[in-house]
Structure formats: structure tokens, C-alpha cells
Design a protein around this motif. Structure first.
Motif, PDB file in Angstrom:
ATOM      1  N   GLU A  79       0.851  -1.200   0.000  1.00 13.49           N
ATOM      2  CA  GLU A  79       0.000   0.000   0.000  1.00 13.49           C
ATOM      3  C   GLU A  79       0.878   1.238   0.000  1.00 13.49           C
ATOM      4  O   GLU A  79       1.920   1.274   0.672  1.00 13.49           O
ATOM      5  CB  GLU A  79      -0.873   0.068   1.263  1.00 13.49           C
ATOM      6  CG  GLU A  79      -2.128  -0.781   1.231  1.00 13.49           C
ATOM      7  CD  GLU A  79      -3.019  -0.511   2.449  1.00 13.49           C
ATOM      8  OE1 GLU A  79      -3.422  -1.496   3.078  1.00 13.49           O
ATOM      9  OE2 GLU A  79      -3.296   0.658   2.763  1.00 13.49           O
ATOM     10  N   GLY A  80       0.447   2.280  -0.731  1.00 15.39           N
ATOM     11  CA  GLY A  80       1.117   3.563  -0.678  1.00 15.39           C
ATOM     12  C   GLY A  80       2.359   3.645  -1.547  1.00 15.39           C
ATOM     13  O   GLY A  80       2.542   2.872  -2.498  1.00 15.39           O
ATOM     14  N   SER A  81       3.219   4.581  -1.179  1.00 13.06           N
ATOM     15  CA  SER A  81       4.439   4.810  -1.952  1.00 13.06           C
ATOM     16  C   SER A  81       5.518   5.344  -1.009  1.00 13.06           C
ATOM     17  O   SER A  81       5.238   5.764   0.109  1.00 13.06           O
ATOM     18  CB  SER A  81       4.188   5.813  -3.076  1.00 13.06           C
ATOM     19  OG  SER A  81       3.789   7.055  -2.526  1.00 13.06           O
ATOM     20  N   GLY A  82       6.764   5.311  -1.487  1.00 16.01           N
ATOM     21  CA  GLY A  82       7.856   5.774  -0.643  1.00 16.01           C
ATOM     22  C   GLY A  82       9.132   5.945  -1.429  1.00 16.01           C
ATOM     23  O   GLY A  82       9.155   5.788  -2.659  1.00 16.01           O
ATOM     24  N   LEU A  83      10.176   6.296  -0.692  1.00 14.40           N
ATOM     25  CA  LEU A  83      11.489   6.505  -1.292  1.00 14.40           C
ATOM     26  C   LEU A  83      12.470   5.544  -0.613  1.00 14.40           C
ATOM     27  O   LEU A  83      12.592   5.530   0.613  1.00 14.40           O
ATOM     28  CB  LEU A  83      11.939   7.951  -1.077  1.00 14.40           C
ATOM     29  CG  LEU A  83      13.225   8.364  -1.779  1.00 14.40           C
ATOM     30  CD1 LEU A  83      13.018   8.399  -3.297  1.00 14.40           C
ATOM     31  CD2 LEU A  83      13.675   9.747  -1.293  1.00 14.40           C
ATOM     32  N   VAL A  84      13.141   4.745  -1.438  1.00 14.86           N
ATOM     33  CA  VAL A  84      14.124   3.786  -0.931  1.00 14.86           C
ATOM     34  C   VAL A  84      15.516   4.278  -1.297  1.00 14.86           C
ATOM     35  O   VAL A  84      15.739   4.729  -2.420  1.00 14.86           O
ATOM     36  CB  VAL A  84      13.871   2.384  -1.538  1.00 14.86           C
ATOM     37  CG1 VAL A  84      15.064   1.457  -1.319  1.00 14.86           C
ATOM     38  CG2 VAL A  84      12.607   1.774  -0.942  1.00 14.86           C
ATOM     39  N   THR A  85      16.436   4.218  -0.351  1.00 17.99           N
ATOM     40  CA  THR A  85      17.844   4.509  -0.646  1.00 17.99           C
ATOM     41  C   THR A  85      18.611   3.195  -0.626  1.00 17.99           C
ATOM     42  O   THR A  85      18.516   2.424   0.336  1.00 17.99           O
ATOM     43  CB  THR A  85      18.435   5.473   0.397  1.00 17.99           C
ATOM     44  OG1 THR A  85      17.662   6.672   0.395  1.00 17.99           O
ATOM     45  CG2 THR A  85      19.884   5.819   0.064  1.00 17.99           C
ATOM     46  N   GLU A  86      19.322   2.943  -1.714  1.00 15.76           N
ATOM     47  CA  GLU A  86      20.202   1.778  -1.790  1.00 15.76           C
ATOM     48  C   GLU A  86      21.629   2.279  -1.993  1.00 15.76           C
ATOM     49  O   GLU A  86      21.864   3.481  -2.082  1.00 15.76           O
ATOM     50  CB  GLU A  86      19.777   0.866  -2.945  1.00 15.76           C
ATOM     51  CG  GLU A  86      18.374   0.315  -2.777  1.00 15.76           C
ATOM     52  CD  GLU A  86      18.000  -0.723  -3.824  1.00 15.76           C
ATOM     53  OE1 GLU A  86      18.171  -0.424  -5.019  1.00 15.76           O
ATOM     54  OE2 GLU A  86      17.558  -1.818  -3.436  1.00 15.76           O
ATOM     55  N   ASP A  87      22.577   1.363  -2.074  1.00 17.30           N
ATOM     56  CA  ASP A  87      23.979   1.769  -2.210  1.00 17.30           C
ATOM     57  C   ASP A  87      24.204   2.614  -3.465  1.00 17.30           C
ATOM     58  O   ASP A  87      25.118   3.436  -3.501  1.00 17.30           O
ATOM     59  CB  ASP A  87      24.883   0.530  -2.231  1.00 17.30           C
ATOM     60  CG  ASP A  87      24.860  -0.196  -0.882  1.00 17.30           C
ATOM     61  OD1 ASP A  87      24.629   0.469   0.149  1.00 17.30           O
ATOM     62  OD2 ASP A  87      25.042  -1.414  -0.858  1.00 17.30           O
ATOM     63  N   ASP A  88      23.364   2.434  -4.478  1.00 18.56           N
ATOM     64  CA  ASP A  88      23.565   3.172  -5.728  1.00 18.56           C
ATOM     65  C   ASP A  88      22.558   4.311  -5.921  1.00 18.56           C
ATOM     66  O   ASP A  88      22.422   4.827  -7.031  1.00 18.56           O
ATOM     67  CB  ASP A  88      23.537   2.222  -6.923  1.00 18.56           C
ATOM     68  CG  ASP A  88      22.204   1.500  -7.051  1.00 18.56           C
ATOM     69  OD1 ASP A  88      21.395   1.553  -6.094  1.00 18.56           O
ATOM     70  OD2 ASP A  88      21.955   0.883  -8.098  1.00 18.56           O
ATOM     71  N   GLY A  89      21.874   4.720  -4.869  1.00 16.64           N
ATOM     72  CA  GLY A  89      21.029   5.903  -5.007  1.00 16.64           C
ATOM     73  C   GLY A  89      19.617   5.752  -4.482  1.00 16.64           C
ATOM     74  O   GLY A  89      19.283   4.742  -3.856  1.00 16.64           O
ATOM     75  N   LYS A  90      18.823   6.804  -4.720  1.00 15.40           N
ATOM     76  CA  LYS A  90      17.452   6.872  -4.226  1.00 15.40           C
ATOM     77  C   LYS A  90      16.477   6.474  -5.338  1.00 15.40           C
ATOM     78  O   LYS A  90      16.673   6.839  -6.494  1.00 15.40           O
ATOM     79  CB  LYS A  90      17.130   8.298  -3.769  1.00 15.40           C
ATOM     80  CG  LYS A  90      17.927   8.740  -2.546  1.00 15.40           C
ATOM     81  CD  LYS A  90      17.602  10.174  -2.156  1.00 15.40           C
ATOM     82  CE  LYS A  90      18.438  10.636  -0.973  1.00 15.40           C
ATOM     83  NZ  LYS A  90      18.172   9.927   0.281  1.00 15.40           N
ATOM     84  N   LYS A  91      15.431   5.727  -4.956  1.00 12.15           N
ATOM     85  CA  LYS A  91      14.478   5.224  -5.940  1.00 12.15           C
ATOM     86  C   LYS A  91      13.072   5.259  -5.365  1.00 12.15           C
ATOM     87  O   LYS A  91      12.868   4.907  -4.202  1.00 12.15           O
ATOM     88  CB  LYS A  91      14.832   3.781  -6.307  1.00 12.15           C
ATOM     89  CG  LYS A  91      16.236   3.645  -6.901  1.00 12.15           C
ATOM     90  CD  LYS A  91      16.777   2.231  -6.753  1.00 12.15           C
ATOM     91  CE  LYS A  91      18.250   2.200  -7.138  1.00 12.15           C
ATOM     92  NZ  LYS A  91      18.827   0.848  -7.032  1.00 12.15           N
ATOM     93  N   ASP A  92      12.106   5.640  -6.192  1.00 14.60           N
ATOM     94  CA  ASP A  92      10.707   5.616  -5.775  1.00 14.60           C
ATOM     95  C   ASP A  92      10.164   4.193  -5.818  1.00 14.60           C
ATOM     96  O   ASP A  92      10.495   3.425  -6.723  1.00 14.60           O
ATOM     97  CB  ASP A  92       9.863   6.482  -6.718  1.00 14.60           C
ATOM     98  CG  ASP A  92      10.196   7.955  -6.582  1.00 14.60           C
ATOM     99  OD1 ASP A  92      10.298   8.433  -5.431  1.00 14.60           O
ATOM    100  OD2 ASP A  92      10.366   8.619  -7.618  1.00 14.60           O
ATOM    101  N   VAL A  93       9.317   3.871  -4.845  1.00 14.09           N
ATOM    102  CA  VAL A  93       8.614   2.588  -4.884  1.00 14.09           C
ATOM    103  C   VAL A  93       7.123   2.832  -4.681  1.00 14.09           C
ATOM    104  O   VAL A  93       6.733   3.776  -3.988  1.00 14.09           O
ATOM    105  CB  VAL A  93       9.121   1.586  -3.810  1.00 14.09           C
ATOM    106  CG1 VAL A  93      10.528   1.118  -4.116  1.00 14.09           C
ATOM    107  CG2 VAL A  93       9.038   2.170  -2.407  1.00 14.09           C
TER     108      VAL A  93
END
Lengths: 114, 114
Positions: free
Chosen positions: A67-81
Motif C-alpha cells: 500500500e502507498g508509496s515511498g522513497l528507498v535509498t540503496e547503495d547506488d542511489g534513491k528510488k521511488d517505490v
């Protein structure tokens, strides 16, 4: 065996992994009951709440966004989910997640150990 | 790593485990990419469709119900499940599931091996 939602252990964690706000955790099964795993839970984050950056060694964590949406940070940058996506983090990689939307962010977290 | 819903492998299986109707499977990750696992997928069953009785040895399957309702048969009888419940089947136990409701039944299936 069937475990009903109302019988799952509930937990609220503030500042989880030094992230903002709080995280509600519904443990779908007790972590120590999982052979080759240690977590299977639904996590709920209000807008602005998050889990800080942390690393997974000798295990893989899966975040299944439900449900919903968010912002994930991984070793190679930020990504929307968004709902339907999956975040896969293992082999020494790190991740963080924050609810950057305006509705609740829910995901199922599964940790499978090596 | 993030896998977007639209990039997941889709599969439709008719008569799955000799169950009625068909099952749509969205593989969230490739089964062979999971260390100590072999399935992480969202399954969708229209009303009347089901997965027949089958047994799990040396692994545990988890059905996390995310939409709708259904009827699960385990070794000790039939039980209703609804959104939020989890079905845990391992250690030589068997299960089947059928959508006995009037809306789509969706669940996330995870198999962790021993």
C-alpha cells in the motif's frame, strides 16, 4: 496452521534504525519459528516516517510494497517505490525506506537467512 | 535492487495441483534467485478457482492473504481465511486453497527451503 490477523504480535518502534517517526510492526509469524528466516511481518509507516539505512550480511531482506508509496535509498542511489514493487537487499548491501507519500505506506518484510 | 511490478514474470496455470479454474502468478523475484527459497510470488484466483491439495517436505510455504477470502484445507480440516491471515504449511503437512468468495482472492506465496 492458520494465524489470524488479530492474533499476530503487534509492536511499535520509534526511530527504527535511526529513521524518522515510528513503525508499526505486525509479526505474521514469530521470527524464531522460521527455519532459515528471522522475520515475516507487515510494517506500516505514516507519511514522514521511515526506517534508517542498515546493512544485510548473510541474509536477504525483501520488502513487498502492498500500500502507498515511498522513497528507498540503496547503495547506488534513491528510488521511488509504489504498491506492487519489491525491494531486495542482501549480500552486504544496505537500504533505507521512507514514506514520502500522503497516505500510509505498508509493506511485508521477509528476511531469509543463509 | 528494486523490481517494478510491470517487470515481474507473469504466468497463468490451469488446474494447478488439480485445483479448479486457473491461477495467475506474478513472480516478484525469480525463484532460483532466492538463497534458501524457491518462490516469492503474488497469486490471484477468481471466485471458484483454487489450488489442489499438495504436501510440503523439507520446506515451508507461507500464504499471506492480501485481498478477498477463501477456504483452506489442512490435514486437520477446512478453515476460512480472509485478508490479513497467514497460512503456514511445512514439515510434511499439506494444504489446498479455494476462492469461495465473490471477489478476487490474492495472496503472496513464499517458500523457504531447509
Amino acid at each position: 496452521m492458520i494465524i489470524k490477523k488479530q492474533n499476530m504480535k503487534q509492536e511499535t518502534r520509534k526511530g527504527m534504525r535511526n529513521g524518522p517517526g515510528e513503525v508499526k510492526i505486525s509479526h505474521m509469524v514469530p521470527g524464531d519459528s522460521i527455519i532459515n528466516g528471522r522475520l515475516m511481518a507487515e510494517l506500516s509507516l505514516e507519511p514522514g516516517s521511515g526506517i534508517g539505512l542498515h546493512r544485510h550480511d548473510k541474509e536477504t531482506e525483501y520488502y513487498i510494497i502492498t500500500e502507498g508509496s515511498g522513497l528507498v535509498t540503496e547503495d547506488d542511489g534513491k528510488k521511488d517505490v509504489i504498491k506492487g514493487d519489491i525491494v531486495v537487499t542482501g549480500n552486504g548491501q544496505s537500504h533505507s525506506i521512507e514514506n514520502t507519500g500522503d497516505t500510509v505506506l505498508k509493506f511485508i518484510a521477509v528476511i531469509i537467512t543463509e
